[in-house]
Design a protein around this motif. Structure first.
Motif, PDB file in Angstrom:
ATOM      1  N   TYR A   1      35.292  48.189  33.575  1.00 14.31           N
ATOM      2  CA  TYR A   1      36.199  48.730  34.591  1.00 14.31           C
ATOM      3  C   TYR A   1      37.006  49.879  34.010  1.00 14.31           C
ATOM      4  O   TYR A   1      37.503  49.784  32.883  1.00 14.31           O
ATOM      5  CB  TYR A   1      37.183  47.656  35.069  1.00 14.31           C
ATOM      6  CG  TYR A   1      36.507  46.534  35.819  1.00 14.31           C
ATOM      7  CD1 TYR A   1      36.430  46.554  37.205  1.00 14.31           C
ATOM      8  CD2 TYR A   1      35.920  45.468  35.136  1.00 14.31           C
ATOM      9  CE1 TYR A   1      35.800  45.544  37.902  1.00 14.31           C
ATOM     10  CE2 TYR A   1      35.287  44.441  35.824  1.00 14.31           C
ATOM     11  CZ  TYR A   1      35.224  44.480  37.207  1.00 14.31           C
ATOM     12  OH  TYR A   1      34.602  43.492  37.892  1.00 14.31           O
TER      13      TYR A   1
ATOM     14  N   LEU B   1      41.711  50.859  40.026  1.00 11.53           N
ATOM     15  CA  LEU B   1      40.652  50.106  39.351  1.00 11.53           C
ATOM     16  C   LEU B   1      39.297  50.507  39.927  1.00 11.53           C
ATOM     17  O   LEU B   1      39.124  50.568  41.150  1.00 11.53           O
ATOM     18  CB  LEU B   1      40.899  48.608  39.587  1.00 11.53           C
ATOM     19  CG  LEU B   1      40.047  47.627  38.791  1.00 11.53           C
ATOM     20  CD1 LEU B   1      40.217  47.835  37.295  1.00 11.53           C
ATOM     21  CD2 LEU B   1      40.446  46.189  39.125  1.00 11.53           C
TER      22      LEU B   1
ATOM     23  N   HIS C   1      41.059  38.451  40.551  1.00 12.27           N
ATOM     24  CA  HIS C   1      41.988  39.503  40.095  1.00 12.27           C
ATOM     25  C   HIS C   1      42.066  39.601  38.573  1.00 12.27           C
ATOM     26  O   HIS C   1      43.119  39.900  38.016  1.00 12.27           O
ATOM     27  CB  HIS C   1      43.422  39.235  40.619  1.00 12.27           C
ATOM     28  CG  HIS C   1      43.577  39.471  42.084  1.00 12.27           C
ATOM     29  ND1 HIS C   1      44.707  39.124  42.774  1.00 12.27           N
ATOM     30  CD2 HIS C   1      42.737  40.015  43.005  1.00 12.27           C
ATOM     31  CE1 HIS C   1      44.573  39.444  44.051  1.00 12.27           C
ATOM     32  NE2 HIS C   1      43.377  39.972  44.214  1.00 12.27           N
ATOM     33  N   GLN C   2      40.945  39.334  37.930  1.00 13.78           N
ATOM     34  CA  GLN C   2      41.009  39.152  36.472  1.00 13.78           C
ATOM     35  C   GLN C   2      41.570  40.350  35.709  1.00 13.78           C
ATOM     36  O   GLN C   2      42.429  40.196  34.845  1.00 13.78           O
ATOM     37  CB  GLN C   2      39.633  38.795  35.912  1.00 13.78           C
ATOM     38  CG  GLN C   2      39.728  38.584  34.403  1.00 13.78           C
ATOM     39  CD  GLN C   2      38.629  37.758  33.854  1.00 13.78           C
ATOM     40  OE1 GLN C   2      37.888  37.126  34.604  1.00 13.78           O
ATOM     41  NE2 GLN C   2      38.499  37.730  32.550  1.00 13.78           N
ATOM     42  N   VAL C   3      41.059  41.538  36.011  1.00 12.83           N
ATOM     43  CA  VAL C   3      41.490  42.709  35.232  1.00 12.83           C
ATOM     44  C   VAL C   3      42.986  42.963  35.459  1.00 12.83           C
ATOM     45  O   VAL C   3      43.747  43.204  34.519  1.00 12.83           O
ATOM     46  CB  VAL C   3      40.637  43.938  35.605  1.00 12.83           C
ATOM     47  CG1 VAL C   3      41.172  45.186  34.947  1.00 12.83           C
ATOM     48  CG2 VAL C   3      39.184  43.703  35.202  1.00 12.83           C
ATOM     49  N   LYS C   4      43.396  42.875  36.705  1.00 10.01           N
ATOM     50  CA  LYS C   4      44.817  43.108  37.021  1.00 10.01           C
ATOM     51  C   LYS C   4      45.693  42.080  36.315  1.00 10.01           C
ATOM     52  O   LYS C   4      46.758  42.407  35.779  1.00 10.01           O
ATOM     53  CB  LYS C   4      45.042  43.029  38.534  1.00 10.01           C
ATOM     54  CG  LYS C   4      44.375  44.144  39.309  1.00 10.01           C
ATOM     55  CD  LYS C   4      44.477  43.884  40.805  1.00 10.01           C
ATOM     56  CE  LYS C   4      43.654  44.888  41.574  1.00 10.01           C
ATOM     57  NZ  LYS C   4      43.323  44.424  42.913  1.00 10.01           N
TER      58      LYS C   4
ATOM     59  N   LEU D   1      34.426  42.967  44.866  1.00  6.46           N
ATOM     60  CA  LEU D   1      35.530  43.747  44.293  1.00  6.46           C
ATOM     61  C   LEU D   1      36.713  43.597  45.246  1.00  6.46           C
ATOM     62  O   LEU D   1      36.523  43.441  46.459  1.00  6.46           O
ATOM     63  CB  LEU D   1      35.140  45.223  44.167  1.00  6.46           C
ATOM     64  CG  LEU D   1      34.064  45.549  43.130  1.00  6.46           C
ATOM     65  CD1 LEU D   1      33.643  47.020  43.225  1.00  6.46           C
ATOM     66  CD2 LEU D   1      34.549  45.242  41.713  1.00  6.46           C
ATOM     67  N   ASP D   2      37.916  43.683  44.718  1.00  2.00           N
ATOM     68  CA  ASP D   2      39.106  43.578  45.557  1.00  2.00           C
ATOM     69  C   ASP D   2      39.128  44.722  46.565  1.00  2.00           C
ATOM     70  O   ASP D   2      38.522  45.772  46.346  1.00  2.00           O
ATOM     71  CB  ASP D   2      40.392  43.673  44.711  1.00  2.00           C
ATOM     72  CG  ASP D   2      40.530  42.521  43.743  1.00  2.00           C
ATOM     73  OD1 ASP D   2      39.886  41.478  43.969  1.00  2.00           O
ATOM     74  OD2 ASP D   2      41.283  42.683  42.764  1.00  2.00           O
TER      75      ASP D   2
ATOM     76  N   THR E   1      39.928  47.994  45.018  1.00  2.00           N
ATOM     77  CA  THR E   1      39.103  48.401  43.871  1.00  2.00           C
ATOM     78  C   THR E   1      37.951  49.271  44.366  1.00  2.00           C
ATOM     79  O   THR E   1      37.398  49.022  45.440  1.00  2.00           O
ATOM     80  CB  THR E   1      38.532  47.163  43.144  1.00  2.00           C
ATOM     81  OG1 THR E   1      39.616  46.354  42.724  1.00  2.00           O
ATOM     82  CG2 THR E   1      37.689  47.543  41.940  1.00  2.00           C
TER      83      THR E   1
HETATM   84  N1  URA Z   1      39.324  42.522  38.430  1.00  2.00           N
HETATM   85  C1  URA Z   1      40.256  42.720  39.378  1.00  2.00           C
HETATM   86  O1  URA Z   1      41.441  42.497  39.170  1.00  2.00           O
HETATM   87  N2  URA Z   1      39.839  43.187  40.569  1.00  2.00           N
HETATM   88  C2  URA Z   1      38.552  43.491  40.846  1.00  2.00           C
HETATM   89  O2  URA Z   1      38.237  43.947  41.962  1.00  2.00           O
HETATM   90  C3  URA Z   1      37.598  43.285  39.837  1.00  2.00           C
HETATM   91  C4  URA Z   1      38.010  42.785  38.643  1.00  2.00           C
END
Ligand code: URA
Length: 282
Positions: A140, A245, A229-232, A109-110, A113
């Motif tokens: 998430y 997150l 950084h997929q979710v971001k 995880l970042d 996060t």
């Molecule tokens: N996506 C993100 O941007 N950060 C994470 O830590 C996990 C998924």
């Protein structure tokens, strides 16, 4: 197969610290294959030996599995000269030379996060869970900087369901995401997922901006891949910004809500089954 010390093994099975085990060996009848043992360093072949405490056989797990609620400002690596790592948060008996090479993270995880992070010695499980072929769903909880209208929410749902194109980030090229599912968090879900978290730090940071800590948009996003950084990047591509997150589940395994940021527990058999359910269903 190399043998493991009896005290270490019992400690990993939840019978307390190495000091507690010493006491247990003194005060209770601990037997290995029927013979009473009081030496904490006694070697155990956990695939074949049978251990009993006061005549009650205990189950021995070949591997260690931990669930942590990762805290912000920690890095998901074993060593980092500059920052605190998630391994620094583990108790000393999880950071022994024996475990050092074996205990590892299932994914990362970042730094900023929070949420569900799994540590294990089981390389096979890790391989299966993080393989690009796995497609396991990871959900998430995301607090967004800008409040979204119902119309925009529908738009974002569609963009994510179709597979949104995200832009480059650091040295990573942009790419088209796999279809993802977004739900909008209710007030009670927001309460639930911010309870044991560092959200207050985010509120303080955003105080001077247009962000309203009593009325903002939060999402529950499930993705089936795990790029940088997929979710971001997904929310950025959809015109918003993730300001907090937290990973709340991997497959059927949910983050234990009682865990405060930085705390961890051993996964019990039921939780392990939830992780294995995914593997068996592949
Ligand atoms: N996506 C993100 O941007 N950060 C994470 O830590 C996990 C998924």
């Amino acid at each position: 197969m190399a043998k493991q010390r009896l005290d270490k093994l019992l400690s990993h099975e939840g019978f307390g610290s190495r000091k507690d085990i010493k006491k247990l060996l003194r005060n209770s009848k601990v037997t290995v294959n029927g013979t009473r043992i009081s030496d904490p360093s006694f070697g155990i072949d956990f695939e074949n030996d049978s251990i009993a405490i006061d005549d009650k056989e205990i189950s021995i797990h070949k591997h260690i599995y931990l669930m942590m609620n990762k805290i912000m400002h920690t890095v998901s690596t074993n060593k980092d000269g500059e920052h605190q790592t998630v391994f620094d948060l583990l108790a000393d008996d999880m950071r022994t030379p024996y475990l050092e090479d074996k205990l590892h993270l299932v994914g990362r995880l970042d730094m900023d996060t929070e949420g569900l992070l799994i540590f294990t010695t089981d390389g096979e499980l890790t391989h299966r869970l993080i393989s690009p072929k796995s497609h396991i769903g990871k959900t998430y909880f995301c607090v967004l900087e800008h409040k979204e209208t119902d119309e925009r929410k529908k738009e974002i749902e569609k963009l994510f369901a179709e597979g949104i194109e995200v832009g480059p980030d650091d040295n990573e090229a942009g790419f088209k995401c796999e279809p993802a599912d977004v739900k909008w968090a209710t007030k009670s879900q927001i309460k639930e997922y911010t309870e044991n978290s560092s959200i207050q730090e985010i509120y303080n940071k955003l105080e001077s901006k247009s962000f309203n800590k009593d009325d903002y948009t939060a999402a529950l996003l499930t993705i089936h891949e795990g790029k940088y950084h997929q979710v971001k990047r997904m929310f950025a591509a959809a015109g918003n910004k993730v300001v907090f997150l937290k990973r709340i589940s991997i497959g059927k395994l949910e983050l234990d809500k009682a865990l405060k940021p930085g705390e961890y527990v051993f996964l019990d058999d039921e939780s392990l089954e939830k992780l294995n359910w995914f593997i068996l269903s592949l």
